[in-house]
Design an enzyme around this catalytic site. Sequence first.
Site, short mmCIF file in Angstrom:
data_model
loop_
_atom_site.label_atom_id
_atom_site.label_comp_id
_atom_site.label_asym_id
_atom_site.label_seq_id
_atom_site.Cartn_x
_atom_site.Cartn_y
_atom_site.Cartn_z
N ASP A 118 -12.75 -15.45 16.92
CA ASP A 118 -13.55 -15.83 15.80
C ASP A 118 -12.78 -15.09 14.84
OD1 ASP A 118 -14.67 -13.61 16.36
OD2 ASP A 118 -16.82 -14.33 16.20
N ASP A 167 -19.09 -23.14 22.84
CA ASP A 167 -18.73 -21.40 23.24
C ASP A 167 -20.37 -21.18 23.45
OD1 ASP A 167 -19.19 -19.68 20.97
OD2 ASP A 167 -18.35 -21.20 20.27
#
EC number: 2.4.2.29
Length: 372
Positions: A89, A281
């Site tokens: 991320d 996720d």
Amino acid sequence: MALRFEILHQSKKSRARVGRIETAHGYIDTPAFVPVATNGALKGVLDHSNIPLMFCNTYHLIVHPGAEAIAAMGGLHQFIGRNAPIITDSGGFQIFSLAYGSVAEEIKSCGKKKGGNTIIKVNDDGVHFKSYRDGRKLFLSPEISVQAQKDLGADIILPLDELLPFHADPTYFHQSSQRTYVWEKRSLDYHLKNPGIQSMYGVIHGGTFPDQRKLGCKFVEDLPFDGSAIGGSLGKNLQDIVEVVGVTAANLSAERPRHLLGIGDLPSIWATVGFGIDSFDSSYPTKAARHGMILTLQGPLKINNQRYSSDLNPIEPGCSCLACSQGITRAYLRHLFKVHEPNAGIWASIHNMHHMQKVMREIREGILNDRI
């Protein structure tokens, strides 16, 4: 090579599809569950070789040991010994969640800051914040975030965005959305200067507002991102999540892979996979395991319950995970939890991760047979 995505089968019953994402480090059969390895490690799971895609957090790796240090050691794959795909991320989620609390805490607190005001200032340039480890001042801009992810060398990377609490002020919500999309465009521009083998997903925001979600979809679709990630606050319950994901997915082209950020518990996966979501996720299975919640085909099992104190059945009869195949019984696992033995969380995590992969295989089979 950048990723290649192929839809292998489109369900006749829903918008669910089975596909395959190819990256320089291997392929991912979709729909896929993507476990979160915050610091480059899955808590309680020693072997991640059979996990097709793993999610690592840039923020934590920037703080320690540092993205440049990892780059000097050959990148994240070399550093953690993984020859399979990784997604990272931008770091934004951790910065804002440390300031506002977790998603659940955001909802309960109605947006009041948590975590000792780790955010110093947010402006159009980026976000100034304090390290959670030692309090030193740090700065993250779109370009710095992307460069850090390039240093890490993940296969799939994400642009910098701002995560707001569920009950954020409407005026600031609009300002934040506009800033986020400027940040995403800057992130993409920086990435495209030297894409290498990496691919970037655009992140779609908009809170629980359908019109804002549609605008977010148009923004991402109009730019050359390699995939789409549904992010931001998705509401206060499963019904909200289903409504937001349904509206968002309906406004995305079928050609790009779709990832649902931070949502990966089984009820949410079952409720949203029919919208054509390709990956999910979450730290759900390992976090549940550490708290004695065992995932089974019959539903979650609370191993600390007294009823399992003399249960000599395997954790889940018929399961082929390492824990079950080595004869770890419910009674023994309960004992390990009761005496706070670290192996308790390890065995439970191994089982839960195996269970998640098994469920995803069943989901793919169900889509191929047009049952989902």
